[in-house]
Design a protein around this motif. Structure first.
Motif, PDB file in Angstrom:
ATOM      1  N   LEU A 206       0.820  -1.213   0.000  1.00 20.89           N
ATOM      2  CA  LEU A 206       0.000   0.000   0.000  1.00 20.89           C
ATOM      3  C   LEU A 206       0.855   1.264   0.000  1.00 20.89           C
ATOM      4  CD1 LEU A 206      -2.946  -0.821   2.447  1.00 20.89           C
ATOM      5  CD2 LEU A 206      -2.865  -0.996  -0.048  1.00 20.89           C
ATOM      6  N   VAL A 207       1.983   1.225   0.669  1.00 15.44           N
ATOM      7  CA  VAL A 207       2.823   2.422   0.740  1.00 15.44           C
ATOM      8  C   VAL A 207       3.947   2.402  -0.292  1.00 15.44           C
ATOM      9  CG1 VAL A 207       2.291   2.896   3.152  1.00 15.44           C
ATOM     10  CG2 VAL A 207       4.275   1.504   2.597  1.00 15.44           C
ATOM     11  N   GLY A 208       4.043   1.322  -1.059  1.00 11.65           N
ATOM     12  CA  GLY A 208       5.071   1.255  -2.098  1.00 11.65           C
ATOM     13  C   GLY A 208       6.467   1.071  -1.551  1.00 11.65           C
ATOM     14  N   ALA A 209       6.584   0.365  -0.427  1.00  8.80           N
ATOM     15  CA  ALA A 209       7.906   0.139   0.173  1.00  8.80           C
ATOM     16  C   ALA A 209       8.734  -0.756  -0.747  1.00  8.80           C
ATOM     17  CB  ALA A 209       7.757  -0.517   1.540  1.00  8.80           C
ATOM     18  N   PRO A 210      10.027  -0.471  -0.840  1.00  8.71           N
ATOM     19  CA  PRO A 210      10.877  -1.329  -1.668  1.00  8.71           C
ATOM     20  C   PRO A 210      11.002  -2.712  -1.058  1.00  8.71           C
ATOM     21  CG  PRO A 210      12.211   0.239  -0.445  1.00  8.71           C
ATOM     22  CD  PRO A 210      10.776   0.588  -0.184  1.00  8.71           C
ATOM     23  N   ARG A 211      11.153  -3.690  -1.913  1.00  7.34           N
ATOM     24  CA  ARG A 211      11.343  -5.068  -1.462  1.00  7.34           C
ATOM     25  C   ARG A 211      12.760  -5.218  -0.929  1.00  7.34           C
ATOM     26  NH1 ARG A 211       6.473  -7.158  -1.325  1.00  7.34           N
ATOM     27  NH2 ARG A 211       5.328  -7.015  -3.252  1.00  7.34           N
ATOM     28  N   THR A 212      12.869  -5.469   0.365  1.00  5.32           N
ATOM     29  CA  THR A 212      14.183  -5.664   0.964  1.00  5.32           C
ATOM     30  C   THR A 212      14.099  -6.781   1.986  1.00  5.32           C
ATOM     31  OG1 THR A 212      13.746  -4.051   2.691  1.00  5.32           O
ATOM     32  CG2 THR A 212      14.856  -3.240   0.721  1.00  5.32           C
ATOM     33  N   GLY A 213      15.213  -7.393   2.232  1.00 10.10           N
ATOM     34  CA  GLY A 213      15.309  -8.367   3.298  1.00 10.10           C
ATOM     35  C   GLY A 213      14.618  -9.688   3.036  1.00 10.10           C
ATOM     36  N   ASP A 214      14.203  -9.954   1.806  1.00  8.21           N
ATOM     37  CA  ASP A 214      13.543 -11.215   1.499  1.00  8.21           C
ATOM     38  C   ASP A 214      14.625 -12.262   1.252  1.00  8.21           C
ATOM     39  OD1 ASP A 214      12.071 -13.356   0.607  1.00  8.21           O
ATOM     40  OD2 ASP A 214      10.980 -12.239  -0.923  1.00  8.21           O
ATOM     41  N   PRO A 215      14.787 -13.224   2.167  1.00 11.22           N
ATOM     42  CA  PRO A 215      15.884 -14.181   2.022  1.00 11.22           C
ATOM     43  C   PRO A 215      15.590 -15.310   1.035  1.00 11.22           C
ATOM     44  CG  PRO A 215      14.646 -14.682   3.995  1.00 11.22           C
ATOM     45  CD  PRO A 215      14.047 -13.421   3.402  1.00 11.22           C
ATOM     46  N   ARG A 216      14.353 -15.364   0.515  1.00 11.34           N
ATOM     47  CA  ARG A 216      14.027 -16.472  -0.377  1.00 11.34           C
ATOM     48  C   ARG A 216      14.768 -16.355  -1.701  1.00 11.34           C
ATOM     49  NH1 ARG A 216       7.759 -15.662  -0.300  1.00 11.34           N
ATOM     50  NH2 ARG A 216       8.563 -13.564  -0.323  1.00 11.34           N
ATOM     51  N   ILE A 217      15.099 -17.490  -2.256  1.00  7.99           N
ATOM     52  CA  ILE A 217      15.724 -17.545  -3.574  1.00  7.99           C
ATOM     53  C   ILE A 217      14.626 -17.896  -4.563  1.00  7.99           C
ATOM     54  CG2 ILE A 217      17.374 -18.779  -5.033  1.00  7.99           C
ATOM     55  CD1 ILE A 217      18.975 -19.380  -2.478  1.00  7.99           C
ATOM     56  N   HIS A 218      14.476 -17.069  -5.569  1.00  5.89           N
ATOM     57  CA  HIS A 218      13.464 -17.322  -6.586  1.00  5.89           C
ATOM     58  C   HIS A 218      14.146 -17.991  -7.776  1.00  5.89           C
ATOM     59  CE1 HIS A 218      10.635 -15.037  -4.235  1.00  5.89           C
ATOM     60  NE2 HIS A 218      11.598 -14.163  -4.050  1.00  5.89           N
ATOM     61  N   LEU A 219      14.099 -19.305  -7.785  1.00  5.99           N
ATOM     62  CA  LEU A 219      14.816 -20.087  -8.777  1.00  5.99           C
ATOM     63  C   LEU A 219      14.115 -20.062 -10.129  1.00  5.99           C
ATOM     64  CD1 LEU A 219      15.461 -23.212  -6.538  1.00  5.99           C
ATOM     65  CD2 LEU A 219      17.028 -21.347  -6.992  1.00  5.99           C
ATOM     66  N   GLN A 220      14.889 -19.914 -11.175  1.00  4.63           N
ATOM     67  CA  GLN A 220      14.374 -20.004 -12.533  1.00  4.63           C
ATOM     68  C   GLN A 220      14.968 -21.267 -13.153  1.00  4.63           C
ATOM     69  OE1 GLN A 220      12.080 -17.986 -13.913  1.00  4.63           O
ATOM     70  NE2 GLN A 220      12.001 -17.037 -11.893  1.00  4.63           N
ATOM     71  N   PRO A 221      14.159 -22.324 -13.297  1.00  2.00           N
ATOM     72  CA  PRO A 221      14.715 -23.580 -13.805  1.00  2.00           C
ATOM     73  C   PRO A 221      15.228 -23.453 -15.232  1.00  2.00           C
ATOM     74  CG  PRO A 221      12.335 -23.744 -13.438  1.00  2.00           C
ATOM     75  CD  PRO A 221      12.748 -22.381 -13.027  1.00  2.00           C
ATOM     76  N   ILE A 222      16.255 -24.238 -15.510  1.00  3.72           N
ATOM     77  CA  ILE A 222      16.838 -24.326 -16.846  1.00  3.72           C
ATOM     78  C   ILE A 222      16.576 -25.750 -17.329  1.00  3.72           C
ATOM     79  CG2 ILE A 222      18.995 -24.227 -18.168  1.00  3.72           C
ATOM     80  CD1 ILE A 222      20.063 -22.456 -15.763  1.00  3.72           C
ATOM     81  N   HIS A 223      16.025 -25.898 -18.523  1.00  2.00           N
ATOM     82  CA  HIS A 223      15.720 -27.225 -19.066  1.00  2.00           C
ATOM     83  C   HIS A 223      16.681 -27.506 -20.217  1.00  2.00           C
ATOM     84  CE1 HIS A 223      12.060 -27.257 -16.681  1.00  2.00           C
ATOM     85  NE2 HIS A 223      11.855 -26.013 -17.095  1.00  2.00           N
ATOM     86  N   ARG A 224      17.485 -28.569 -20.057  1.00  2.00           N
ATOM     87  CA  ARG A 224      18.441 -28.963 -21.094  1.00  2.00           C
ATOM     88  C   ARG A 224      18.545 -30.471 -21.154  1.00  2.00           C
ATOM     89  NH1 ARG A 224      22.920 -25.000 -19.455  1.00  2.00           N
ATOM     90  NH2 ARG A 224      22.215 -23.130 -20.486  1.00  2.00           N
ATOM     91  N   HIS A 225      18.587 -30.977 -22.363  1.00  2.00           N
ATOM     92  CA  HIS A 225      18.808 -32.406 -22.605  1.00  2.00           C
ATOM     93  C   HIS A 225      17.819 -33.268 -21.802  1.00  2.00           C
ATOM     94  CE1 HIS A 225      22.470 -31.030 -24.500  1.00  2.00           C
ATOM     95  NE2 HIS A 225      22.873 -30.494 -23.364  1.00  2.00           N
ATOM     96  N   GLY A 226      16.578 -32.809 -21.637  1.00  7.55           N
ATOM     97  CA  GLY A 226      15.561 -33.578 -20.912  1.00  7.55           C
ATOM     98  C   GLY A 226      15.716 -33.533 -19.402  1.00  7.55           C
ATOM     99  N   MET A 227      16.613 -32.692 -18.894  1.00  2.00           N
ATOM    100  CA  MET A 227      16.831 -32.568 -17.447  1.00  2.00           C
ATOM    101  C   MET A 227      16.490 -31.144 -17.017  1.00  2.00           C
ATOM    102  SD  MET A 227      20.416 -34.643 -17.016  1.00  2.00           S
ATOM    103  CE  MET A 227      21.239 -34.115 -18.500  1.00  2.00           C
ATOM    104  N   THR A 228      16.246 -30.985 -15.714  1.00  5.37           N
ATOM    105  CA  THR A 228      15.966 -29.666 -15.162  1.00  5.37           C
ATOM    106  C   THR A 228      17.080 -29.296 -14.204  1.00  5.37           C
ATOM    107  OG1 THR A 228      13.588 -30.052 -15.342  1.00  5.37           O
ATOM    108  CG2 THR A 228      14.297 -28.283 -13.857  1.00  5.37           C
ATOM    109  N   PHE A 229      17.612 -28.096 -14.382  1.00  2.00           N
ATOM    110  CA  PHE A 229      18.674 -27.577 -13.526  1.00  2.00           C
ATOM    111  C   PHE A 229      18.124 -26.373 -12.769  1.00  2.00           C
ATOM    112  CE2 PHE A 229      20.671 -29.672 -17.055  1.00  2.00           C
ATOM    113  CZ  PHE A 229      21.750 -30.336 -16.513  1.00  2.00           C
ATOM    114  N   LEU A 230      18.214 -26.422 -11.437  1.00  2.00           N
ATOM    115  CA  LEU A 230      17.804 -25.294 -10.610  1.00  2.00           C
ATOM    116  C   LEU A 230      19.059 -24.610 -10.090  1.00  2.00           C
ATOM    117  CD1 LEU A 230      15.035 -27.165  -8.636  1.00  2.00           C
ATOM    118  CD2 LEU A 230      14.679 -25.430 -10.371  1.00  2.00           C
ATOM    119  N   PRO A 231      19.350 -23.392 -10.551  1.00  2.00           N
ATOM    120  CA  PRO A 231      20.556 -22.716 -10.075  1.00  2.00           C
ATOM    121  C   PRO A 231      20.441 -22.374  -8.595  1.00  2.00           C
ATOM    122  CG  PRO A 231      19.369 -21.355 -11.675  1.00  2.00           C
ATOM    123  CD  PRO A 231      18.603 -22.615 -11.507  1.00  2.00           C
TER     124      PRO A 231
END
Length: 189
Positions: A69-94
């Protein structure tokens, strides 16, 4: 005008946009929050400064964090937002995000009706693999081996190599990959 004034001035339009997006008339929002329609209207138009007592029920009714509501910047979020990579029929999560150096991945090999036939590849670098679940078939050069959970292997990726399921069931591994010359160093007591 200081930074606080700018933040507070932006709350009204944000509140109006949120209410309109949800299709809520002022009367319904008033009934749900206990805030009068005139106060809500003045908040949205900037005629009234937002206070914590007004923003808390609005955040609750809209189902959004107060920070939104106040438009506070996103800070302190320790979660990792993984973007999977798909190669050769396998999935890699960085698991690392820095460029260069050793990179860490969780590698997922899906189950299949039958184990795949090895198709060895080469590339620069050095790889360390630890099996979490399943049975990994690892072909490196002329060596063909099966690693059960808890076993690890390391190899130069300039050698022809292939990783796959030994029995067609899913496999989960942790992989460390480094540029040529960088290796995992294991110390035993």
């Amino acid at each position: 005008m200081d930074e606080t004034d700018e933040v507070l001035d932006a709350v009204g339009p944000r509140l109006r946009a949120l209410r309109k997006h949800r299709g809520l008339p002022l009367a319904e929002l008033s009934a749900a929050t206990g805030i009068s329609e005139s106060t809500l209207s003045r908040l949205e138009s900037g005629g009234r400064r937002p206070t914590l007592e007004l923003l808390l029920p609005l955040a609750r009714v809209h189902g959004v964090p107060l920070d939104d509501l106040v438009g506070a910047p996103r800070t302190g979020d320790p979660r990792i937002h993984l973007q999977p990579i798909h190669r050769h029929g396998m999935t890699f999560l960085p698991l690392t995000r820095r460029a260069g150096g050793v990179q860490a991945f969780k590698m997922l090999i899906p189950s299949r009706d039958a184990p795949a036939e090895p198709t060895p590849q080469t590339h620069g670098g050095y790889e360390w693999v630890y099996v979490l679940n399943g049975r990994l078939r690892l072909v490196v050069g002329d060596r063909d081996m099966v690693l059960p959970p808890g076993e690890a292997a390391e190899f130069d990726t300039a050698l022809p190599h292939w990783l796959g399921s030994a029995d067609g069931h899913a496999v989960e591994t942790l992989v460390l990959f480094g540029p040529q010359g960088e290796r995992a160093h294991v110390r035993a007591r």
